[in-house]
Structures are given as structure tokens and as C-alpha cells.
Design an enzyme around this catalytic site. Structure first.
Site, PDB file in Angstrom:
ATOM      1  N   CYS A 114     -34.363 -74.479  15.204  1.00 18.67           N
ATOM      2  CA  CYS A 114     -35.565 -73.804  15.668  1.00 18.67           C
ATOM      3  C   CYS A 114     -36.132 -74.655  16.803  1.00 18.67           C
ATOM      4  CB  CYS A 114     -36.571 -73.717  14.518  1.00 18.67           C
ATOM      5  SG  CYS A 114     -38.044 -72.794  14.941  1.00 18.67           S
ATOM      6  N   ASN A 163     -44.235 -68.018  12.098  1.00 19.97           N
ATOM      7  CA  ASN A 163     -44.863 -68.770  13.189  1.00 19.97           C
ATOM      8  C   ASN A 163     -44.093 -68.677  14.507  1.00 19.97           C
ATOM      9  OD1 ASN A 163     -42.696 -70.394  12.670  1.00 19.97           O
ATOM     10  ND2 ASN A 163     -43.852 -72.250  12.220  1.00 19.97           N
ATOM     11  N   HIS A 164     -43.101 -67.810  14.566  1.00 13.59           N
ATOM     12  CA  HIS A 164     -42.361 -67.643  15.817  1.00 13.59           C
ATOM     13  C   HIS A 164     -43.152 -66.770  16.785  1.00 13.59           C
ATOM     14  CE1 HIS A 164     -38.508 -68.585  13.361  1.00 13.59           C
ATOM     15  NE2 HIS A 164     -39.145 -69.661  13.747  1.00 13.59           N
ATOM     16  N   MET A 188     -51.890 -69.110  18.101  1.00 15.52           N
ATOM     17  CA  MET A 188     -52.049 -68.077  19.127  1.00 15.52           C
ATOM     18  C   MET A 188     -53.437 -68.119  19.761  1.00 15.52           C
ATOM     19  SD  MET A 188     -51.869 -64.794  16.672  1.00 15.52           S
ATOM     20  CE  MET A 188     -52.822 -64.679  15.175  1.00 15.52           C
ATOM     21  N   HIS A 205     -43.655 -81.862  16.618  1.00 16.19           N
ATOM     22  CA  HIS A 205     -43.171 -80.548  17.079  1.00 16.19           C
ATOM     23  C   HIS A 205     -44.220 -79.453  17.059  1.00 16.19           C
ATOM     24  CE1 HIS A 205     -43.277 -79.178  12.983  1.00 16.19           C
ATOM     25  NE2 HIS A 205     -42.578 -78.102  13.214  1.00 16.19           N
ATOM     26  N   GLY A 206     -45.336 -79.668  16.358  1.00 13.46           N
ATOM     27  CA  GLY A 206     -46.314 -78.572  16.294  1.00 13.46           C
ATOM     28  C   GLY A 206     -47.597 -79.046  15.661  1.00 13.46           C
ATOM     29  N   ALA A 207     -48.589 -78.190  15.661  1.00 20.28           N
ATOM     30  CA  ALA A 207     -49.860 -78.579  15.055  1.00 20.28           C
ATOM     31  C   ALA A 207     -49.716 -78.625  13.533  1.00 20.28           C
ATOM     32  CB  ALA A 207     -50.950 -77.601  15.447  1.00 20.28           C
ATOM     33  N   LYS A 227     -46.101 -61.648  18.374  1.00 14.65           N
ATOM     34  CA  LYS A 227     -45.854 -62.233  17.055  1.00 14.65           C
ATOM     35  C   LYS A 227     -44.958 -61.288  16.255  1.00 14.65           C
ATOM     36  CE  LYS A 227     -47.723 -65.431  15.402  1.00 14.65           C
ATOM     37  NZ  LYS A 227     -47.339 -66.862  15.361  1.00 14.65           N
TER      38      LYS A 227
END
Lengths: 143, 476
Positions: free
Chosen positions: B98, B202-203, B376, B399-401, B475
Site C-alpha cells: 500500500c 482510508n484509500h 480528507m 506514513h500517515g496521521a 473515497k
């Protein structure tokens, strides 16, 4: 067949990134059926899914927890490959052999408002327990 | 978590001494505030990872770490195959490779502002997303095998993309060592109708604006200026990766016992790298990486096609493509010795510093681009790797929040339709097939992106380059 009663129930339990599924019933079979209902409820309200298409599942595994893992992963596979959601689960387990008939319909965005794809069942919180005649089957699924 | 569990090395480095079954110490990189709010499970899981056979140096967790499966999400661990090192399917995760790719539209957001709703519709219709979605591409057996071995390079040969793209993808778009024969028929069947699909959860595919720039030199090298319109694509290896993860997690659970590996938590199911199942998993997982690279390449092509319908002269340039669920064979220096290690990054990106041989020439002076997804409502962040990260984290960053709230909790608080209206008032146009899915992805269900990024920068894992604010979000 998976019917909600006082003894046969399903629920989702929280996990920060993903979702836990839990089924309880008077037998291991019922707990497996209820957990699968919880699986459907991760995506949509099972009451909105018509049981029009039948699919059969056959599994063999002596360890009850691994059998449960295989059961949930098989339902996820059928959901994904057939683009379906299921609302009726009929499970029988004898000497590590699981036979199931599951019933549902093709995903319809307007009817089902499907929240999320389920990637797979994890070993997190994986449990199959007999609590004095009330069975519980659960795990966290990755979404 | 309690701060007294750690030895504080500096403001963003917290060490856990090796104790119990730990073979090496562990480190979490995060601010004091993030550590205090972090789930205790991260501590437990990181200690467990530090006890796996063949682990080298330390087990690491990035600032966005949270409760995962065996490995914490945001976890990094390297294993030496010559000293009994293991590979773990849970250490890679279900969504193999991912990742996030960034495209530059060549336009300013001001040029697009009046057409944002139409662009959102265009992108939503161009890229299949959500539960039950299918691609217009359906692979034959031969195409499946070629895709699994060829990755984005295969996609390019099928007409999806431009030859310049490959230089700006990790592994040049093609992961070597893929073994399609070790991927189950079920995994291939799940993938057959899913090439070029976004997925759900979450994509996302997001049209964003370069809102602020922290590092003008790195931003210039990446071709990013204030007000530029860019597109972020976050997705992975779809059903194929999910099924490879499912298959091998179970197989490794059985195999770890045969190899005498004592697991404190069965989710850590693993196998020696030099074992039949270890090698089979690596071959299958590399096929999963190629699938993700091909998938993002095809989505890029669909996005370009859509943009050209509205803007015939548009040319969407690939800035970079970085994965965050992988296990890769890499050379690292440990105690003054160069070693070939298998580095697991579960919810963590590579973060090569400047001059690394695997960087595109264009970025050799700035380091590897890293894209950190937020929500978003807030968008994402661009960073670049540092040389120091080599000794800090096997060249890895966050990699992300990460989520701060479960999906079940989020749906009790927010309604998808109201969120879509509220975001529209802020100039963010959401397109999705599911209101419930939107509610589960509510911006406030995510942690503060800026805190996570600031921690990564303060720990010198990476350098902040630019914030990308959202304007249209697809989304699944």
C-alpha cells in the site's frame, strides 16, 4: 440458521484502526453464524440484504480457533469474489469438518450503502470459547 | 503511555531497554505529547518484535505508531538471514505495498477552482472505487503472471503510462524476485477484476493544492510551487495482497512451531528467511508489491485520461511513488559492518537520504520523497529522507496521521451526508458511493497530521517540504 435471540447475538467491538466482530450462541455453530452476521454488519445492515443467492462452504480444521479464522476468511473471499453480501448463515461442525450454506445478494450501492471492503481476518483478539454453555467466537478484521 | 516506561534520549527519541524476551532494545520516535496519547499496545507489540529471532540493532516505531497485528502499525524491524532472521506476514500486513503516489497537474489550483465539482465528478467516474467496484480490465492467466512479475513496467507495456514514470517509482516500478507460482489461485481470482481500482476505507484519490512550503530547495527539485494543483493516490495491492496476507499469516502460524520459534503473541507468526515457507512468502509478497505498483500505474493512466477530457493539453507528471507496507532486502551498516538485511516496514515508508544510489537523479541532492496521508479534511504532507535516518531507523519514516478513533465510534458521532456538506462549505468536494464509509473516515477521527510530521522532522527521520491541502476527494 442465524437468528437473533437472547442467546444468539452479534456485535462489533472497537479497535483503533480496524473492527472487531463477535458472535455468541448456544453452540459453537451458532457463535460462528453470529460472528459472520457481525462481519456483514461491518459493511452494511444485514437486515437490508436479501438471501436470494446460495453459496456453500466446506472447511476442515481440528483447532476451533483456526477453523473460525478459516470460516471468516472464506466468507470474506466469497464476498469479494462474487461482489456479494450475506445475511443468512447455516453452519454445521462435526469433528473439525465445517459445512455451511450462506445466502445473500449482489452488492447494491443504493440499497446497502456499503461502508468498507474487508481485507482479511486477523489473529488479534481471536477467541472461540465455551462459557458454561454459551459460546463466543470473535476476532478483529482488517478493513 | 506512561513516560517512565522509557529512557528519554532526546525530545523525540524514547528508548525501551532490552528486558524479558527482547533480544535488542526498542525506540519510539515521537513527541512527549504523542507518546502520552499512544496506545499501550504499541509498547507491548514493539517489545515482542524486539524478541524475534535474528533481529538486528533495534526495533523501531514511527510517530504515527498504533496497535497493529503482531507488529505495531508504524513499526520497522530488520532481520539478518545469516543469523536466523525471520520474515513475518504480519510485519508487512494485508495490504502489501500500500502506498501513495503524487502527480503534478501542471496547473495552478486557481485555474481549476471554478470547475472543482466537475473535476471531482470526472475523477470519481474515471477510477472505480468502493465496495463491489470492478475494473474495465480483466486479466487473463498469462497477463496475471506477467503483471505479478512486471509491476508498473508491465502496466506501461500495456499502454498505461509514460516511460518517464518508471524512474520516479521505487524499484523503478518493478520488484525483482516475484514468484507468481507461490501466490494462491484464490489470491489471483480476487485480483482478476480489480486492476486499476482504488478500494475503500482510508484509500483515496485527492486533488490538492500546495498550500505551504517549508523547504524551498527540496520543493523546487520536486517541481512544487505554492498554489500548484497536484493529485495524491493512496491504495495498494487490493484483493491479491489481502489474500497473500491471509494465506501466509495462517501458514506461518503453523510453521513457526515447526521451526521452534517461541512466539509471545501468535500474530507474530513468522518463518526463517532461509526456509521454504520464508522464501515462498518473499516471492509471493514481491508479486504483491508488483501488483500494487501496477495498480497505481493504471489508476494514474485513468486519471490522466480523465484530465485530458477536460484539459486536452494537460500532462500529469509523476512526482514519486512510495510504498509503506513492505519487507525489502537492503544493505545497511550495523556496528561498522555492511549487512544484507530484510527490513520490515509495516505502516512506514523508506526514507533514503541524499546521494542514495536508488534515488532518481533529479532527487539525488534532496533525498527520497515521502508522502504522509492525513484525512480528507486536512490533506497530506510531503517530506524527504535524511542521511541521518540510516542510523536512526534503517532509513525509514512515518506514513500517515493514523486514526484516533475507531470506525464504530465515528459512525455514532458523524453522518456522511452532513460531513460532505460541511466539507463542501470549506471548498472540499467529496465523492463517494457510501455515506457510512465517509462517516467512518471523518477528519476528526484522525490524529493531527502536523504533530506527526513535526515529530518525524524533529527526530531527523525526514525533512518537511510542503503541505498539500485537499480540494476534491474520491473515497471508496
Amino acid at each position: 440458521m442465524a437468528t437473533l435471540t437472547e442467546q444468539n447475538t452479534f456485535e462489533l467491538f472497537p479497535h483503533v484502526a480496524d473492527i472487531g466482530i463477535r458472535g455468541q450462541g448456544q453452540t459453537m455453530e451458532k457463535a460462528f453464524e453470529m460472528a459472520a452476521m457481525a462481519l456483514t454488519s461491518v459493511v452494511t445492515d444485514p437486515q437490508n440484504v436479501s438471501p436470494t443467492i446460495h453459496v456453500r462452504i466446506h472447511l476442515e480444521e481440528k483447532d476451533p480457533e483456526l477453523l473460525f479464522l478459516d470460516w471468516i476468511n472464506s466468507v470474506i473471499y466469497e464476498m469479494d469474489i462474487k461482489r456479494m453480501l450475506f445475511s443468512v448463515y447455516e453452519v454445521s461442525i462435526k469433528s473439525g469438518v465445517l459445512e455451511a450454506q450462506i445466502k445473500g445478494e449482489t452488492v447494491d450501492l443504493h440499497k446497502h450503502d456499503p461502508a468498507v471492503d474487508i481485507k482479511g481476518a486477523t489473529l488479534t483478539e481471536l477467541k472461540v470459547i465455551d462459557l458454561n454453555g454459551q459460546w463466543l467466537a470473535q476476532c478483529v478484521v482488517d478493513v | 503511555m506512561e513516560l517512565n516506561l522509557f529512557q528519554k534520549i532526546n525530545e523525540t527519541t524514547w528508548q525501551i531497554s532490552a528486558h524479558g524476551n527482547m533480544r535488542v532494545p526498542a525506540i519510539i520516535y515521537a513527541s512527549e505529547e504523542i507518546i502520552q496519547n499512544m496506545d499501550n499496545k504499541v509498547y507491548e507489540q514493539l517489545c515482542n518484535v524486539a524478541g524475534l529471532p535474528g533481529i538486528v540493532d533495534k526495533a523501531y516505531a514511527m510517530p504515527d505508531a498504533h496497535w497493529g497485528y503482531g507488529f505495531p502499525i508504524g513499526g520497522v524491524a530488520a532481520f539478518d538471514p545469516e543469523h536466523g532472521g525471520v520474515v513475518s506476514a504480519g510485519g508487512v500486513g494485508f495490504d502489501i505495498s500500500c502506498g501513495v503516489r503524487l502527480l503534478h497537474t501542471g496547473m495552478k489550483i486557481d485555474e481549476l477552482r471554478s470547475q472543482l465539482p466537475a473535476i471531482a465528478d470526472l475523477l470519481y467516474n474515471a477510477v472505480p472505487s468502493g465496495v463491489g467496484s470492478k475494473s474495465r480490465i480483466k486479466l487473463t492467466d498469462k497477463e496475471m503472471k506477467d503483471m505479478l512479475q512486471g509491476g508498473a513496467r508491465w502496466a506501461l507495456h500495456q499502454g498505461f503510462g509514460e516511460s518517464e514514470d518508471l524512474e520516479f517509482i521505487e524499484e523503478h516500478g518493478h520488484m525483482t524476485g516475484a514468484r507468481p507460482e507461490y501466490i494462491s489461485a484464490r489470491a489471483k481470482e480476487r485480483q482478476r477484476p480489480e486492476m486499476g481500482t482504488l478500494g475503500s476505507g482510508n484509500h483515496y484519490l485527492e486533488l490538492q493544492e500546495v498550500k505551504t512550503i517549508d523547504d524551498p530547495i527540496a520543493a523546487e527539485a520536486l517541481g512544487l510551487s505554492l498554489g500548484d494543483a497536484v493529485i495524491s493516490i493512496h491504495c495498494g495491492s487490493r484483493g491479491l495482497g489481502h489474500q497473500i496476507g491471509t494465506d501466509y499469516l495462517r501458514d506461518m502460524l503453523v510453521e513457526s512451531k515447526k521451526h521452534g520459534i517461541n512466539l509471545p503473541d501468535r500474530e507474530l507468526a513468522c518463518a526463517p528467511i532461509h526456509s521454504e515457507i520464508g522464501e515462498h512468502y518473499l516471492g509471493a509478497m514481491r508479486g504483491g508489491i508488483n501488483c500494487a505498483l501496477a495498480n497505481r500505474q493504471i489508476i494514474t493512466h485513468f486519471t490522466r485520461e480523465a484530465f485530458q477530457k477536460m484539459f486536452p493539453n494537460s500532462n500529469l507528471r509523476l512526482v514519486y511513488d512510495v510504498s509503506h507496507n513492505t519487507c525489502k532486502s537492503e544493505w545497511h551498516e550495523v556496528d561498522g559492518e555492511r549487512k544484507n538485511l530484510f527490513v520490515h516496514r509495516k505502516g512506514a515508508t523508506r526514507a533514503w537520504g541524499p546521494d542514495h544510489a536508488e534515488l532518481p537523479k533529479k532527487y539525488s541532492t534532496i533525498g527520497q520523497p515521502i508522502f504522509i496521508g492525513g484525512s480528507m479534511g486536512i490533506g497530506s504532507y510531503v517530506l524527504v529522507g535524511t542521511k541521518k535516518a540510516e542510523s536512526l531507523s534503517f532509513s525509514s519514516a512515518c506514513h500517515g496521521a493514523g486514526r484516533s478513533m475507531s470506525r464504530t465510534e465515528a459512525t455514532k458521532i458523524w453522518r456522511g451526508s452532513e460531513l460532505i456538506e460541511s466539507l463542501k462549505e470549506q471548498g472540499i468536494f467529496i465523492r463517494s458511493g457510501t455515506y457510512r464509509g465517509v462517516a467512518e473516515e471523518a477528519p476528526e477521527a484522525y490524529k493531527n497530521l502536523f504533530s506527526v510530521v513535526d515529530s518525524a522532522a524533529a527526530a531527523e527521520l525526514a525533512i518537511k517540504v510542503a503541505h498539500l491541502a485537499p480540494h476534491a476527494c474520491i473515497k471508496g
